[in-house]
Motif scaffolding. Structure first.
Motif, PDB file in Angstrom:
ATOM      1  N   GLY A 100       0.974  -1.274   0.035  1.00 61.18           N
ATOM      2  CA  GLY A 100      -0.012  -0.048  -0.077  1.00 61.18           C
ATOM      3  C   GLY A 100       0.749   1.328   0.001  1.00 61.18           C
ATOM      4  O   GLY A 100       2.004   1.175  -0.264  1.00 61.18           O
ATOM      5  N   GLY A 101       0.138   2.364   0.338  1.00 65.72           N
ATOM      6  CA  GLY A 101       0.701   3.724   0.483  1.00 65.72           C
ATOM      7  C   GLY A 101      -0.184   4.527   0.491  1.00 65.72           C
ATOM      8  O   GLY A 101      -1.060   4.724   1.010  1.00 65.72           O
ATOM      9  N   MET A 102       0.425   5.733  -0.286  1.00 62.50           N
ATOM     10  CA  MET A 102      -0.417   7.130  -0.202  1.00 62.50           C
ATOM     11  C   MET A 102      -0.787   7.368  -1.821  1.00 62.50           C
ATOM     12  O   MET A 102       0.386   8.047  -2.360  1.00 62.50           O
ATOM     13  N   PRO A 103      -1.690   7.154  -2.272  1.00 60.76           N
ATOM     14  CA  PRO A 103      -1.825   7.387  -3.746  1.00 60.76           C
ATOM     15  C   PRO A 103      -1.797   8.706  -4.078  1.00 60.76           C
ATOM     16  O   PRO A 103      -1.356   8.829  -5.353  1.00 60.76           O
ATOM     17  N   GLU A 104      -2.182   9.589  -3.216  1.00 60.01           N
ATOM     18  CA  GLU A 104      -2.086  11.067  -3.588  1.00 60.01           C
ATOM     19  C   GLU A 104      -0.715  11.636  -3.671  1.00 60.01           C
ATOM     20  O   GLU A 104      -0.492  12.393  -4.245  1.00 60.01           O
ATOM     21  N   GLU A 157      -8.145 -13.508  -2.659  1.00 55.95           N
ATOM     22  CA  GLU A 157      -9.153 -12.605  -2.778  1.00 55.95           C
ATOM     23  C   GLU A 157      -8.117 -11.260  -2.693  1.00 55.95           C
ATOM     24  O   GLU A 157      -7.045 -11.362  -2.111  1.00 55.95           O
ATOM     25  N   GLU A 158      -8.656  -9.975  -3.138  1.00 49.75           N
ATOM     26  CA  GLU A 158      -7.802  -8.849  -2.743  1.00 49.75           C
ATOM     27  C   GLU A 158      -8.877  -7.860  -2.237  1.00 49.75           C
ATOM     28  O   GLU A 158     -10.091  -7.773  -2.894  1.00 49.75           O
ATOM     29  N   LEU A 159      -8.396  -7.449  -1.313  1.00 55.06           N
ATOM     30  CA  LEU A 159      -9.394  -6.432  -0.347  1.00 55.06           C
ATOM     31  C   LEU A 159      -8.524  -5.182  -0.158  1.00 55.06           C
ATOM     32  O   LEU A 159      -7.433  -5.172   0.255  1.00 55.06           O
ATOM     33  N   MET A 160      -9.046  -3.836  -0.338  1.00 52.41           N
ATOM     34  CA  MET A 160      -8.859  -2.731  -0.423  1.00 52.41           C
ATOM     35  C   MET A 160      -9.452  -1.918   0.821  1.00 52.41           C
ATOM     36  O   MET A 160     -10.371  -1.735   0.997  1.00 52.41           O
ATOM     37  N   LEU A 161      -8.274  -1.377   1.450  1.00 49.67           N
ATOM     38  CA  LEU A 161      -8.661  -0.304   2.598  1.00 49.67           C
ATOM     39  C   LEU A 161      -8.138   0.897   2.377  1.00 49.67           C
ATOM     40  O   LEU A 161      -6.855   1.086   2.203  1.00 49.67           O
ATOM     41  N   GLY A 212       4.965   4.569  -1.375  1.00 50.17           N
ATOM     42  CA  GLY A 212       4.377   3.317  -0.663  1.00 50.17           C
ATOM     43  C   GLY A 212       4.417   3.574   0.613  1.00 50.17           C
ATOM     44  O   GLY A 212       4.738   4.781   1.201  1.00 50.17           O
ATOM     45  N   LEU A 213       4.367   2.407   1.513  1.00 51.75           N
ATOM     46  CA  LEU A 213       4.431   2.312   2.904  1.00 51.75           C
ATOM     47  C   LEU A 213       5.668   2.522   3.518  1.00 51.75           C
ATOM     48  O   LEU A 213       6.842   1.996   2.664  1.00 51.75           O
ATOM     49  N   GLN A 245      -3.843   4.042   1.568  1.00 53.79           N
ATOM     50  CA  GLN A 245      -4.466   2.797   0.854  1.00 53.79           C
ATOM     51  C   GLN A 245      -3.645   1.497   1.205  1.00 53.79           C
ATOM     52  O   GLN A 245      -2.383   1.441   0.994  1.00 53.79           O
ATOM     53  N   ILE A 246      -4.299   0.624   1.922  1.00 53.15           N
ATOM     54  CA  ILE A 246      -3.657  -0.790   1.982  1.00 53.15           C
ATOM     55  C   ILE A 246      -4.209  -1.789   1.199  1.00 53.15           C
ATOM     56  O   ILE A 246      -5.600  -1.962   1.451  1.00 53.15           O
ATOM     57  N   ILE A 247      -3.744  -2.691   0.612  1.00 57.38           N
ATOM     58  CA  ILE A 247      -4.168  -3.908  -0.206  1.00 57.38           C
ATOM     59  C   ILE A 247      -3.831  -4.933   0.336  1.00 57.38           C
ATOM     60  O   ILE A 247      -2.585  -5.402   0.742  1.00 57.38           O
TER      61      ILE A 247
END
Length: 133
Positions: free
Chosen positions: A75-79, A125-129, A83-84, A113-115
């Protein structure tokens, strides 16, 4: 000394797990197939620049614990296009369907955002937070 430290660690994990089980999840995600991921944080509220752990509870659509899953976290900060700051990883399955994610840290405020990619052995399964810190 090693036995004492190991014993203390075991007590902490048991205490930590029982404490987190009594809490409401910080977040709960569900896949289209009904897989549920409940997230419990060692820190509540989550603090900037503090390494901590999360417990992940994974249940199937019938509410049964999903055991022996392989879980990848990224994950990371898309804006901000990064990444983390750490590489959190699942280090153990504490009990049936409950996994310990260690090395979680956030270094700044903003949208994160964490995937979670979860391989149950039957499906991936892929879950996005997405959350604002």
């Amino acid at each position: 000394m090693i036995k004492k430290s190991f014993f203390s660690l075991c007590l902490w994990v048991v205490w930590s797990s029982s404490q987190l089980q009594a809490q409401q999840p910080l977040w709960q995600l569900q896949s289209e197939s009904g897989l549920t991921l409940s997230l419990f944080s060692q820190l509540e509220p989550i603090e900037i620049n503090r390494i901590h752990s999360w417990e992940l509870l994974i249940e199937d659509s019938a509410g049964n614990p999903v055991t022996a899953a392989t879980i990848n976290v990224e994950g990371g900060m898309p804006e901000h296009d990064h990444g983390l700051p750490t590489s959190p990883r699942v280090t153990s399955e504490i009990e049936a369907g409950r996994y310990l994610l260690e090395g979680v840290r956030f270094h700044m405020q903003g949208l994160w955002q964490i995937i979670f990619t979860i391989d149950t052995g039957n499906a991936v399964e892929e879950l996005m937070l997405d959350f604002d810190l």
